[in-house]
Design an enzyme around this catalytic site. Sequence first.
Site, short mmCIF file in Angstrom:
data_model
loop_
_atom_site.label_atom_id
_atom_site.label_comp_id
_atom_site.label_asym_id
_atom_site.label_seq_id
_atom_site.Cartn_x
_atom_site.Cartn_y
_atom_site.Cartn_z
N LYS A 113 -40.57 -30.61 -13.57
CA LYS A 113 -40.78 -29.78 -14.76
C LYS A 113 -40.21 -30.41 -16.01
CE LYS A 113 -38.48 -25.88 -14.95
NZ LYS A 113 -38.02 -26.20 -13.61
N THR B 199 -39.41 -33.56 -16.43
CA THR B 199 -40.15 -34.80 -16.65
C THR B 199 -41.46 -34.52 -17.40
OG1 THR B 199 -39.24 -35.66 -14.59
CG2 THR B 199 -41.11 -36.84 -15.50
N ARG C 136 -32.49 -27.65 -21.56
CA ARG C 136 -31.12 -27.22 -21.29
C ARG C 136 -30.23 -28.42 -20.96
NH1 ARG C 136 -31.96 -23.59 -16.27
NH2 ARG C 136 -33.47 -25.23 -15.89
N LYS D 75 -29.16 -30.66 -6.43
CA LYS D 75 -30.33 -30.48 -7.29
C LYS D 75 -30.64 -31.71 -8.12
CE LYS D 75 -32.05 -27.60 -11.10
NZ LYS D 75 -31.95 -28.58 -12.18
N ALA E 107 -31.65 -20.40 -13.91
CA ALA E 107 -32.70 -19.39 -13.89
C ALA E 107 -32.65 -18.53 -12.64
CB ALA E 107 -34.06 -20.06 -13.99
N PHE F 20 -36.57 -23.44 -12.93
CA PHE F 20 -37.17 -23.17 -11.62
C PHE F 20 -38.62 -22.73 -11.76
CE2 PHE F 20 -32.58 -22.57 -10.34
CZ PHE F 20 -32.51 -23.75 -9.63
N PHE G 112 -48.02 -38.30 -8.53
CA PHE G 112 -47.24 -39.20 -7.69
C PHE G 112 -48.16 -40.33 -7.22
CE2 PHE G 112 -44.31 -35.83 -7.83
CZ PHE G 112 -43.11 -36.21 -7.25
N TRP H 160 -44.74 -39.91 -15.71
CA TRP H 160 -43.62 -40.52 -14.97
C TRP H 160 -43.80 -42.04 -14.91
CZ3 TRP H 160 -43.08 -43.57 -10.64
CH2 TRP H 160 -41.78 -43.70 -10.13
#
Length: 558
Positions: free
Chosen positions: A73, A75, A96, A107, A275, A303, A383, A411
Amino acid sequence: MAYKTDIEIAREANKKPIQEIGKKLGISEKDLVPYGHDKAKISAEFIEQSKKNKSGKLILVTAINPTPAGEGKTTTTVGLGDGLNRIGKNAMICIREASLGPCFGMKGGAAGGGMAQVVPMEDMNLHFTGDFHAITSAHNLLSAMIDNHIYWGNELEIDQRRVTWKRVMDMNDRALRDIVTSLGGVPNGFPRQAGFDITVASEVMAILCLALDLQDLEKRLGDIIVAYRRDRTPVYCRDIKADGAMTVLLKDAMQPNLVQTLENNAAFVHGGPFANIAHGCNSVVATKTALKLTDYVVTEAGFGADLGAEKFMNIKCRKADLAPSVVVLVATVRAMKMNGGVAKADLGTENVAAVRDGCPNLGRHIENLKSFGVPVVVAINHFVTDTDAEVDAIKEFVAAQGSEAILSKHWEFGSEGSADLATRVAEIADADMANFAPIYPDDMRLMEKIETIAKRIYRADEVLADKKIRSQLKDWEEQGYGDLPVCMAKTQYSFSTDPNLRGAPTGHSLPIREVRLSAGAGFIVVVCGEIMTMPGLPRVPSSEAICLNADNQIDGLF
């Protein structure tokens, strides 16, 4: 093909002096408070002056429920921001700050990944500009002053059994969840049961992220309920006379932090409530200031959309008078396969059927987000193991839901890989298609607000709450808190309270374990299932691999 790690890419970044990044936003050097060469805070004076500017478009990035396969998210948030700038738009991102707890736990960090990162990555994931330390200190100052007041005679007649204000620290430490304090005799005070939450669950964190300025911050801090008397009347932070000193500790922490992406585009990184146990959004000050400085602001909510986006819409937007123009919902082929029953070890093998089987989770998030009156675009975070057939399966599913899915390769390629996504998102934002509204009104009863979220967002059949919880909610309504929104504390891994129940489950119940009044932040926290406001470390925490190498560089971070 071997790819560089996130930290290797970040170290090779061609960073510009933070004054140059500020200049692109119209921020002069006198309005920057530099923390080294590559990060700075924005002065309160500049923030106040910027309020007269026209506001840009707000773009929210959220995601499906997280899986061990990864969604990306942050990224995608960074990649989309870079992509908008690449296609000639004036854009910046707001995210954040990272908590040390999950960084050393499991995480990971919160600076993006691959060629879509915010730098300096190591600083952002560790101490950064000290905001979290300031929040921890302010919170624990109040804790110390409560116990000190009781020790010196308890003039406010606090019932020591009903002190609701815990202590906090920015680390996962399950041993501190429930403790006994003040042992050791008369000089140490009166023994009582207490405990710690993680800093990101602190009401002080929520207040800092929702406050409009220092005056609003001090008022909200004063409104914190810290304990109750024997007659059940509340004792406030202002009664302890801690609000002024807490505001002093938080004065610099209230100022947004300016950094840059790998492509030298501006980013505000400020605040960091989780979250799953808090409201999961960066600060209102950062978001509203960014909207006055650029034409597009890309922000994220923590999240999955059932937690972060729901709270972004129902709490942050409601309280700050914000309205997103478009929502970008992040999904991956890998996560769809995992939702479809594929083990993590087998995700590299093409399995179109499993992708289709996992798509109902995505579909429910699309439906939920549309219920807020905002158009939804699905970003397929690419990916290298994804196949064309798997990607097409997601696109076909999303099209059948009345939305569109766009493959984004940020990415791997940075803004070049996100240009298509950025182009479409800008088109939708510019078309002013949104008709945003929260899904429940202020004047709805608190229990009905909880049931609305449980049934409309989680698709639960019922809410399980005992008489004590229902009576507590009614008491708060009678005390004038009935118009507050609710902040659900729930596992992030499922629509239900069972973290192992993936996909789009129905027929489940939502058990409420506890409710907490955050009068300063302005919401009711509803603790559901087995969620913990002080997480623990996993069996093999990330901290075991973090160290300094022979060149005194940080290894093992990512």
